[in-house]
Design an enzyme around this catalytic site. Structure first.
Site, PDB file in Angstrom:
ATOM      1  N   ARG A 177      10.989  -7.519   4.625  1.00 53.97           N
ATOM      2  CA  ARG A 177      11.186  -6.090   4.791  1.00 53.97           C
ATOM      3  C   ARG A 177      11.840  -5.798   6.147  1.00 53.97           C
ATOM      4  O   ARG A 177      12.646  -4.871   6.269  1.00 53.97           O
ATOM      5  CB  ARG A 177       9.833  -5.378   4.712  1.00 53.97           C
ATOM      6  CG  ARG A 177       9.964  -3.871   4.746  1.00 53.97           C
ATOM      7  CD  ARG A 177       8.623  -3.187   4.542  1.00 53.97           C
ATOM      8  NE  ARG A 177       7.809  -3.243   5.733  1.00 53.97           N
ATOM      9  CZ  ARG A 177       6.543  -2.837   5.807  1.00 53.97           C
ATOM     10  NH1 ARG A 177       5.940  -2.385   4.739  1.00 53.97           N
ATOM     11  NH2 ARG A 177       5.862  -2.906   6.928  1.00 53.97           N
ATOM     12  N   ARG A 229      -0.821  -7.548  13.739  1.00 52.84           N
ATOM     13  CA  ARG A 229      -1.286  -6.521  12.801  1.00 52.84           C
ATOM     14  C   ARG A 229      -2.247  -7.117  11.780  1.00 52.84           C
ATOM     15  O   ARG A 229      -3.244  -6.487  11.403  1.00 52.84           O
ATOM     16  CB  ARG A 229      -0.093  -5.865  12.098  1.00 52.84           C
ATOM     17  CG  ARG A 229       0.537  -4.768  12.953  1.00 52.84           C
ATOM     18  CD  ARG A 229       1.962  -4.462  12.557  1.00 52.84           C
ATOM     19  NE  ARG A 229       2.119  -4.063  11.192  1.00 52.84           N
ATOM     20  CZ  ARG A 229       3.231  -4.293  10.467  1.00 52.84           C
ATOM     21  NH1 ARG A 229       4.255  -4.938  11.005  1.00 52.84           N
ATOM     22  NH2 ARG A 229       3.312  -3.890   9.241  1.00 52.84           N
ATOM     23  N   ARG A 267      -9.401   3.185   9.286  1.00 50.14           N
ATOM     24  CA  ARG A 267      -9.126   1.781   9.605  1.00 50.14           C
ATOM     25  C   ARG A 267     -10.189   1.185  10.498  1.00 50.14           C
ATOM     26  O   ARG A 267     -10.141  -0.019  10.782  1.00 50.14           O
ATOM     27  CB  ARG A 267      -7.792   1.692  10.342  1.00 50.14           C
ATOM     28  CG  ARG A 267      -6.605   1.301   9.496  1.00 50.14           C
ATOM     29  CD  ARG A 267      -5.387   1.250  10.407  1.00 50.14           C
ATOM     30  NE  ARG A 267      -4.379   0.355   9.938  1.00 50.14           N
ATOM     31  CZ  ARG A 267      -3.261   0.756   9.306  1.00 50.14           C
ATOM     32  NH1 ARG A 267      -3.054   2.025   9.064  1.00 50.14           N
ATOM     33  NH2 ARG A 267      -2.364  -0.121   8.938  1.00 50.14           N
ATOM     34  N   ARG A 327      11.967  -2.051  10.581  1.00 50.07           N
ATOM     35  CA  ARG A 327      10.841  -1.385  11.246  1.00 50.07           C
ATOM     36  C   ARG A 327      10.515  -2.115  12.543  1.00 50.07           C
ATOM     37  O   ARG A 327      10.429  -3.342  12.559  1.00 50.07           O
ATOM     38  CB  ARG A 327       9.637  -1.407  10.301  1.00 50.07           C
ATOM     39  CG  ARG A 327       8.965  -0.065  10.181  1.00 50.07           C
ATOM     40  CD  ARG A 327       7.867  -0.121   9.162  1.00 50.07           C
ATOM     41  NE  ARG A 327       6.598  -0.534   9.735  1.00 50.07           N
ATOM     42  CZ  ARG A 327       5.442  -0.464   9.078  1.00 50.07           C
ATOM     43  NH1 ARG A 327       5.409  -0.001   7.857  1.00 50.07           N
ATOM     44  NH2 ARG A 327       4.332  -0.854   9.656  1.00 50.07           N
ATOM     45  N   LYS A 342       0.807  -1.220   0.000  1.00 42.63           N
ATOM     46  CA  LYS A 342       0.000   0.000   0.000  1.00 42.63           C
ATOM     47  C   LYS A 342       0.842   1.272   0.000  1.00 42.63           C
ATOM     48  O   LYS A 342       0.587   2.193  -0.754  1.00 42.63           O
ATOM     49  CB  LYS A 342      -0.834   0.040   1.285  1.00 42.63           C
ATOM     50  CG  LYS A 342      -2.279  -0.192   1.152  1.00 42.63           C
ATOM     51  CD  LYS A 342      -2.925  -0.100   2.543  1.00 42.63           C
ATOM     52  CE  LYS A 342      -2.073  -0.763   3.564  1.00 42.63           C
ATOM     53  NZ  LYS A 342      -2.051  -0.428   4.891  1.00 42.63           N
TER      54      LYS A 342
HETATM   55  P1  ADP Z   1       0.816  -1.541   8.071  1.00 44.19           P
HETATM   56  O1  ADP Z   1      -0.371  -1.356   7.195  1.00 44.19           O
HETATM   57  O2  ADP Z   1       1.951  -2.219   7.381  1.00 44.19           O
HETATM   58  O3  ADP Z   1       0.512  -2.195   9.387  1.00 44.19           O
HETATM   59  P2  ADP Z   1       1.014   1.377   8.632  1.00 44.19           P
HETATM   60  O4  ADP Z   1       2.244   2.167   8.397  1.00 44.19           O
HETATM   61  O5  ADP Z   1      -0.185   1.728   7.810  1.00 44.19           O
HETATM   62  O6  ADP Z   1       1.461  -0.133   8.437  1.00 44.19           O
HETATM   63  O7  ADP Z   1       0.604   1.488  10.184  1.00 44.19           O
HETATM   64  C1  ADP Z   1       1.514   1.202  11.205  1.00 44.19           C
HETATM   65  C2  ADP Z   1       0.859   1.356  12.570  1.00 44.19           C
HETATM   66  O8  ADP Z   1       0.411   2.708  12.757  1.00 44.19           O
HETATM   67  C3  ADP Z   1      -0.391   0.525  12.812  1.00 44.19           C
HETATM   68  O9  ADP Z   1      -0.080  -0.793  13.220  1.00 44.19           O
HETATM   69  C4  ADP Z   1      -1.064   1.327  13.923  1.00 44.19           C
HETATM   70  O10 ADP Z   1      -0.433   1.112  15.178  1.00 44.19           O
HETATM   71  C5  ADP Z   1      -0.783   2.755  13.522  1.00 44.19           C
HETATM   72  N1  ADP Z   1      -1.862   3.319  12.674  1.00 44.19           N
HETATM   73  C6  ADP Z   1      -1.722   3.736  11.385  1.00 44.19           C
HETATM   74  N2  ADP Z   1      -2.882   4.199  10.903  1.00 44.19           N
HETATM   75  C7  ADP Z   1      -3.791   4.062  11.887  1.00 44.19           C
HETATM   76  C8  ADP Z   1      -5.187   4.343  12.014  1.00 44.19           C
HETATM   77  N3  ADP Z   1      -5.893   4.847  10.987  1.00 44.19           N
HETATM   78  N4  ADP Z   1      -5.783   4.076  13.185  1.00 44.19           N
HETATM   79  C9  ADP Z   1      -5.108   3.584  14.218  1.00 44.19           C
HETATM   80  N5  ADP Z   1      -3.798   3.278  14.178  1.00 44.19           N
HETATM   81  C10 ADP Z   1      -3.134   3.509  13.034  1.00 44.19           C
END
Ligand code: ADP
Length: 187
Positions: free
Chosen positions: A127, A144, A88, A133, A13
């Site tokens: 990754r 996750r 989300r 990360r 994404k």
């Molecule tokens: P991925 O989709 O690979 O898990 P992201 O970079 O989109 O990675 O998100 C990493 C973390 O950031 C999530 O696991 C969460 O803890 C937090 N996060 C990101 N976007 C949101 C959101 N919209 N609501 C709540 N937590 C979020």
């Protein structure tokens, strides 16, 4: 153009959102990137969210919603945006609806980037070795993916009911996927 990209962790994404946003001339706004950058800089927001990111849990809606509200109010987002990682949860969908209604705008499309769960798990582990990360460890990746299935996967139906969803196959080379995305938006 106001767009959302949805898909499981590891579906690519983030990479695709940046590429597509560049083609469209709108900012790619990634809530994950914004949170991580705050954690790295040790800001008050970063200190507030670190524990959630490290555990693979969602940051509380109140914190996330306020951050997104502020970000979407910045000048570069006024003419359009591609949201990556937001909304989300169904509560976040409602907040985004409210933000858009305030400015009398609406979403053009919601892209669902479809990926195989086994493939995404393997990608995330790979990754982890390259980028390091903090939340790319096996347990946190599992969490996750679970949280995604429980809280975010249902959003596809919410937006499908509004006729907004464009499904795009996220497998294959990065360039192929970017081309597919661009095509899906033309149609
Ligand atoms: P991925 O989709 O690979 O898990 P992201 O970079 O989109 O990675 O998100 C990493 C973390 O950031 C999530 O696991 C969460 O803890 C937090 N996060 C990101 N976007 C949101 C959101 N919209 N609501 C709540 N937590 C979020």
């Amino acid at each position: 153009m106001r767009l959302i990209i949805l898909g499981p962790p590891g579906a690519g994404k983030g990479t695709q959102a940046k590429r597509l946003a560049e083609r469209l001339g709108v900012p790619a706004i990634s809530t994950g990137d914004i949170f991580r950058s705050n954690v790295e800089r040790g800001t008050p927001l970063g200190r507030q969210v670190k524990q959630y990111l490290d555990a693979g849990e969602y940051v509380p809606d109140s914190v996330t919603n306020e951050m997104v509200h502020d970000r979407l109010g910045e000048p570069d987002a006024l003419a359009g945006f591609l949201l990556d990682g937001y909304p989300r949860t169904t509560a976040q969908v409602e907040v985004l609806d409210g933000i858009l209604a305030e400015s009398e705008h609406r979403l053009e499309a919601v892209i669902e980037l479809v990926a195989d769960t086994e493939v995404v798990g393997a990608r995330l582990l790979r990754r982890a070795e390259i980028e390091g990360r903090a939340d790319d460890t096996e347990d946190v990746i599992r969490r996750r993916l679970e949280v995604y299935q429980e809280q975010t996967a249902p959003l596809t139906d919410v937006y499908a009911a509004r006729g907004l969803v464009r499904r795009v196959d996220g497998m294959g080379s990065m360039d192929d996927v970017t081309d597919r995305l661009a095509k899906a938006l033309e149609g």
